[in-house]
Design a protein around this motif. Structure first.
Motif, mmCIF file in Angstrom:
data_model
loop_
_atom_site.group_PDB
_atom_site.id
_atom_site.type_symbol
_atom_site.label_atom_id
_atom_site.label_comp_id
_atom_site.label_asym_id
_atom_site.label_seq_id
_atom_site.Cartn_x
_atom_site.Cartn_y
_atom_site.Cartn_z
ATOM 1 N N GLY A 184 10.465 5.425 -13.196
ATOM 2 C CA GLY A 184 10.010 5.494 -14.582
ATOM 3 C C GLY A 184 10.568 4.403 -15.489
ATOM 4 N N THR B 91 7.877 1.021 -13.592
ATOM 5 C CA THR B 91 6.668 0.467 -14.213
ATOM 6 C C THR B 91 6.879 -1.041 -14.275
ATOM 7 O OG1 THR B 91 6.393 2.464 -15.516
ATOM 8 C CG2 THR B 91 5.224 0.485 -16.283
ATOM 9 N N VAL B 92 6.146 -1.755 -13.433
ATOM 10 C CA VAL B 92 6.477 -3.157 -13.179
ATOM 11 C C VAL B 92 5.501 -4.122 -13.856
ATOM 12 C CG1 VAL B 92 6.865 -4.890 -11.380
ATOM 13 C CG2 VAL B 92 7.394 -2.481 -10.925
ATOM 14 N N THR B 93 6.050 -5.141 -14.490
ATOM 15 C CA THR B 93 5.249 -6.239 -15.019
ATOM 16 C C THR B 93 5.738 -7.528 -14.374
ATOM 17 O OG1 THR B 93 5.091 -5.122 -17.158
ATOM 18 C CG2 THR B 93 4.516 -7.469 -17.118
ATOM 19 N N ARG C 230 -2.353 3.548 -9.469
ATOM 20 C CA ARG C 230 -1.891 2.589 -8.461
ATOM 21 C C ARG C 230 -2.362 2.961 -7.067
ATOM 22 N NH1 ARG C 230 4.510 4.354 -7.809
ATOM 23 N NH2 ARG C 230 4.187 6.495 -8.462
ATOM 24 N N HIS D 140 8.778 3.569 -7.931
ATOM 25 C CA HIS D 140 8.240 4.217 -9.126
ATOM 26 C C HIS D 140 8.690 3.626 -10.456
ATOM 27 C CE1 HIS D 140 6.835 6.959 -6.121
ATOM 28 N NE2 HIS D 140 8.065 7.291 -5.781
ATOM 29 N N CYS E 77 4.609 8.057 -13.153
ATOM 30 C CA CYS E 77 6.035 8.072 -13.521
ATOM 31 C C CYS E 77 6.326 7.241 -14.769
ATOM 32 C CB CYS E 77 6.891 7.537 -12.385
ATOM 33 S SG CYS E 77 6.737 8.447 -10.858
ATOM 34 N N THR E 78 5.321 6.539 -15.281
ATOM 35 C CA THR E 78 5.553 5.648 -16.429
ATOM 36 C C THR E 78 5.863 6.441 -17.689
ATOM 37 O OG1 THR E 78 4.073 3.989 -15.515
ATOM 38 C CG2 THR E 78 4.464 3.897 -17.895
ATOM 39 N N LEU F 265 -3.671 -6.701 -8.246
ATOM 40 C CA LEU F 265 -3.455 -7.931 -7.458
ATOM 41 C C LEU F 265 -4.490 -8.993 -7.815
ATOM 42 C CD1 LEU F 265 -2.698 -6.309 -3.957
ATOM 43 C CD2 LEU F 265 -1.032 -7.318 -5.539
ATOM 44 N N GLN G 292 7.848 -1.121 -7.458
ATOM 45 C CA GLN G 292 6.766 -0.184 -7.725
ATOM 46 C C GLN G 292 6.787 0.975 -6.737
ATOM 47 O OE1 GLN G 292 3.185 -1.363 -9.568
ATOM 48 N NE2 GLN G 292 2.059 -0.709 -7.760
ATOM 49 N N ASN H 217 -4.324 2.811 -3.514
ATOM 50 C CA ASN H 217 -4.582 1.692 -2.602
ATOM 51 C C ASN H 217 -5.998 1.150 -2.740
ATOM 52 O OD1 ASN H 217 -2.044 1.868 -1.504
ATOM 53 N ND2 ASN H 217 -2.679 3.153 0.220
ATOM 54 N N MET I 256 0.817 -1.214 0.000
ATOM 55 C CA MET I 256 0.000 0.000 0.000
ATOM 56 C C MET I 256 0.852 1.267 0.000
ATOM 57 S SD MET I 256 -2.863 -1.377 2.708
ATOM 58 C CE MET I 256 -4.163 -0.136 2.551
ATOM 59 N N ARG I 257 0.441 2.221 -0.811
ATOM 60 C CA ARG I 257 1.160 3.502 -0.864
ATOM 61 C C ARG I 257 0.941 4.257 0.440
ATOM 62 N NH1 ARG I 257 0.530 7.054 -6.022
ATOM 63 N NH2 ARG I 257 2.632 7.664 -5.410
ATOM 64 N N THR J 137 0.648 -5.277 -15.790
ATOM 65 C CA THR J 137 1.544 -4.128 -15.687
ATOM 66 C C THR J 137 0.755 -2.967 -15.100
ATOM 67 O OG1 THR J 137 2.693 -4.832 -17.695
ATOM 68 C CG2 THR J 137 3.072 -2.564 -16.969
ATOM 69 N N ILE J 138 1.331 -2.308 -14.103
ATOM 70 C CA ILE J 138 0.688 -1.115 -13.564
ATOM 71 C C ILE J 138 1.362 0.121 -14.161
ATOM 72 C CG2 ILE J 138 0.152 0.257 -11.515
ATOM 73 C CD1 ILE J 138 -0.111 -2.155 -9.887
ATOM 74 N N VAL J 139 0.544 0.936 -14.799
ATOM 75 C CA VAL J 139 1.005 2.195 -15.388
ATOM 76 C C VAL J 139 0.631 3.311 -14.421
ATOM 77 C CG1 VAL J 139 0.337 3.824 -17.211
ATOM 78 C CG2 VAL J 139 0.937 1.453 -17.800
ATOM 79 N N HIS J 140 1.557 4.234 -14.187
ATOM 80 C CA HIS J 140 1.270 5.310 -13.231
ATOM 81 C C HIS J 140 1.922 6.605 -13.678
ATOM 82 C CE1 HIS J 140 5.304 4.409 -11.805
ATOM 83 N NE2 HIS J 140 4.951 3.121 -11.745
ATOM 84 N N LEU K 207 -4.146 -0.625 -7.236
ATOM 85 C CA LEU K 207 -3.372 -1.717 -6.643
ATOM 86 C C LEU K 207 -4.196 -2.994 -6.462
ATOM 87 C CD1 LEU K 207 -0.744 -2.734 -5.127
ATOM 88 C CD2 LEU K 207 -1.967 -2.040 -3.070
#
Lengths: 269, 269
Positions: A136, A162-164, B144, A160, B169-170, B154, A157, B146, A108-109, B164-167, B150
């Motif tokens: 990024g 961009t995660v897959t 992303r 920051h 900073c992507t 999940l 993540q 909470n 959680m952020r 993939t989560i785009v946010h 997110l």
């Protein structure tokens, strides 16, 4: 800390069964504790032990004020309820960071887990200390285990990227991986990552460890990673070796988490 | 349940301040409860209220056996500690699924959260009921937070998508998104998703809701999504509208979670 308040950090390890990789890991952890001046104790149980015996031992460690970190060496034998056992570890002593509250707060952020799992923390430390930019960047994590893949993805993540997450059901993992600036692989499949999987200049962290028979090695086997190291070197900008890459970092982070825990529990800053 | 054991499910809502979107959401939730035969109670607090007042009210709901679900309408005013307040919600009544233990269990393989957050659960239900295949598909989640991005990521991952989560900073989010089979967007940026962001045949779920002034609307404004709906329709195989798409599903899942909770707490199956 020993000089100032006459106390040392303490780590308790619960080891069930005789898996040779687990034995090696625990041996290395205990040795590192000795070198760092951390008191350690190992509670060993046979493969066939009752769940209750482990729970009793865990409860004692939870209450023991000289123990600041408790580690249950995974995997446990099939007949034991891993979830039930891990949930019993006191949140304040969960140096492996596997308690669901720690995982929830990691995901959680704006939340801070008390402990970040050791291997993911070690991977991040490697990236940060090597000056690899994360914000990024495209990161691919291969594998989605609770103890490595998932928390590494969550941690990247948080920083920051961009995660897959690539896993067993992913179609064409090679194509996805070769777009990544940062690749962290924890598949446990020797030589999975060939040069064709990597983007030129990518940073590759190999968390895979698969024991392979080797009569010439000290314990009759050696550990190999997920990455074809030589091939990766020719295309990546950095690659961690196996052994000697993430493994020592995991142990260092365990010591670090145990020390942090002792400081917190003694109110020592 | 009412006929069998003479009990109905109960939902308690904590509403702080006068944000008009929050007022609308709470109004809709209460109306839905009435229609479904769920007892509801709203504890309203002024914007300037003390944290303690909310904590006291929460504790009462935690102990009230006629309350099976507790919902703290977010966002809370800046001066309140959201983490502290959400952590106080009894795990067994956390129908929004925002407690870190629920989030941890949602993120971990082999674990089951007591409650899945309502909006993510609603998105998944839309996909499943529409017969959209998820296993092995590329999914992109935009945002992303909470409470939406997110947990949706999940949940899709639990269903074996490659996520993939785009946010914010992507880099080049358009390029990443236009490779996805499933796009779930929760950015809160009107008209962010143009046709160029979408792969032909993609399934698009729009969770974005941004209030836009509209004197002709009942409450003086209307909600718009992240997606250029008309444009998306021309390329995607399915697109959820705003309003009328995810919103009603969120409310339906809240009722569903509250009913499940009442059944669990009464031991009624």
């Amino acid at each position: 800390m020993k000089e100032s308040i006459g106390k040392v950090p303490g780590l308790a390890v619960i080891l069930v069964g005789q898996r040779r990789d687990s034995l090696t890991y625990v041996r290395n952890k205990i040795k590192a504790c000795e070198e760092a001046g951390i008191k350690s104790v190992v509670a060993e149980f046979p493969d066939s032990c009752a769940e209750e015996d482990i729970m009793t031992s865990l409860s004692k460690f939870n209450e023991d004020p000289s123990v600041h970190g408790i580690l249950v060496q995974l995997p446990l034998p099939e007949h034991l309820d891993e979830e039930k056992i891990l949930n019993l570890v006191s949140l304040e002593k969960d140096v492996d960071g596997f308690h669901p509250i720690n995982m929830g707060n990691l995901s959680m952020r704006g939340r801070e887990p008390l402990f970040v799992p050791c291997t993911p923390k070690g991977c991040l430390e490697l990236l940060l200390r090597s000056g690899v930019e994360i914000v990024g960047k495209k990161a691919v994590v291969i594998g989605r285990s609770n103890i490595v893949g998932l928390p590494i993805a969550l941690l990247l993540q948080r920083h920051h990227a961009t995660v897959t997450i690539v896993h067993a059901c992913t179609k064409n993992p090679e194509r996805i991986t070769c777009e990544a600036d940062i690749v962290v692989t924890a598949a446990g499949v020797p030589s999975l990552i060939r040069s064709s999987w990597l983007k030129p200049g990518a940073v590759v962290i190999d968390v895979g460890t698969c024991p392979v028979e080797d009569p010439s090695a000290e314990y009759g086997y050696r550990l190999v990673g997920d990455v074809c190291y030589e091939e990766a070197l020719s295309i990546a900008s950095a690659v961690t070796p196996v052994p000697g890459g993430v493994g020592p970092m995991t142990i260092a982070m365990l010591l670090c988490n145990t020390l942090d825990s002792a400081k917190r529990l003694y109110g020592f800053t």
